[in-house]
Write a protein that holds these residues in place. Sequence first.
Motif, short mmCIF file in Angstrom:
data_model
loop_
_atom_site.label_atom_id
_atom_site.label_comp_id
_atom_site.label_asym_id
_atom_site.label_seq_id
_atom_site.Cartn_x
_atom_site.Cartn_y
_atom_site.Cartn_z
N ALA A 42 26.31 40.25 -2.47
CA ALA A 42 25.07 39.86 -2.82
C ALA A 42 23.76 40.94 -2.35
N LEU B 90 21.23 43.99 -4.40
CA LEU B 90 19.91 43.89 -4.39
C LEU B 90 19.40 45.48 -4.47
N GLY C 248 22.02 37.90 -7.04
CA GLY C 248 21.99 37.83 -5.78
C GLY C 248 22.03 36.62 -4.86
N TRP D 170 24.83 34.65 -2.94
CA TRP D 170 24.72 34.29 -1.48
C TRP D 170 24.87 33.15 -1.19
#
Length: 387
Positions: free
Chosen positions: A209, A213, A239, A243
């Motif tokens: 994740a 980014l 993301g 997560w």
Amino acid sequence: MVPATPADKSEPPAHPSRPPGTFRVGSIAGSDVLVTSSWFLVAALIAFTVAPRIEQVQPGLGFWKYVAGFVFAVVLYLSVLLHEASHALMAKRYGFAVSSITLHFLGGMTEIDGAARRPRQEFMIAVVGPLTSLAVGLAAVGLWFITPDGLVQVAVEALAGANLLIGILNLVPGLPLDGGRVLKAAVWGASGNEHRATIVAGWGGRIAALLLLLWPWVQYEVFDVPPTLFDYLLVLVLGAFLWTGATAAMTHARLRRRLPHLIARPLARRTLTVPEDLPLAEAIRRARDQDAGSIVTVTGSGRVTGIVNEAAVQATPDERRPWIAVSAVARSLEDELTLPADIAGEDLIVALSRRPSEEYLLVEDSGEIFGVLATSDVDRAFRESRH
């Protein structure tokens, strides 16, 4: 992706509840195929995204280019359905029930009732999805070379690219992706510790994740393509999905590690059996005399008919108790309220969640009553297992 939901490992729920905002469009191997309302949003997004390409290949379509784009979205999600169906069929091969297959904004989800009991099961159920997507993508690549120019070739081209991308991305070694479950199976097989394997795979998902980014930066620095607002929004959504999914898997693993401490037999309350027409006050007196923590009603022939509800007894004023039958505060005994006395761990939690109640009757293999299990006692034991 195949989030597994603990449930009965042999029989699907008799009347599975459909999640809100979903539509049933059919079934595969006895499992409902559901589509969420968010799917229509992503279908419209796909239609508008591919419309310029359709216009380039087939000029003059006007509004129909968006209709063609919507058809492309349907074809794409049919391949996603193949991906999820492969998970479902493999799970069924290992004896798991599959409640549903859901197509949603981010792809699909197969709800498998129960968790893999061995690393090989975890590996096979997980890896078959990405392999199916890769196979569809490679087949579409082969078709592309023999498909004449036009809209069909554009559809084949999109099918090839999307499935290859789905197959590769789902092999990223981090939960909740299929690759995370493959990593979990590998660590589980090597260490023999399923909890440790889930934590490792969960951290893999968190790292994936964070790396995701960085994609807009890679897009600009490596490929010299300025990222758009949509690119930033997409990586944030994906993301966050990775997560939160990884974190949920890790939390669930920590909870499951405490489940072996939950054993029904030592939690059971001593039980008194009384005739169902006995006055409530007399039933309570007998229970106190015999130091029983629960009361079960029976017929004249000895057949169990109900479990007296503790909350209902407490809500009954003392002055009324001599005048009402104990059956008036008893819950009728249904099949799912009778559990084996030796039930424990995840099987116990699954049984309680399948048919929520405040009390359950525990019986021996011989059919003899062992006691009554109160949900409040299970909750207290679960909280105490943390210490």
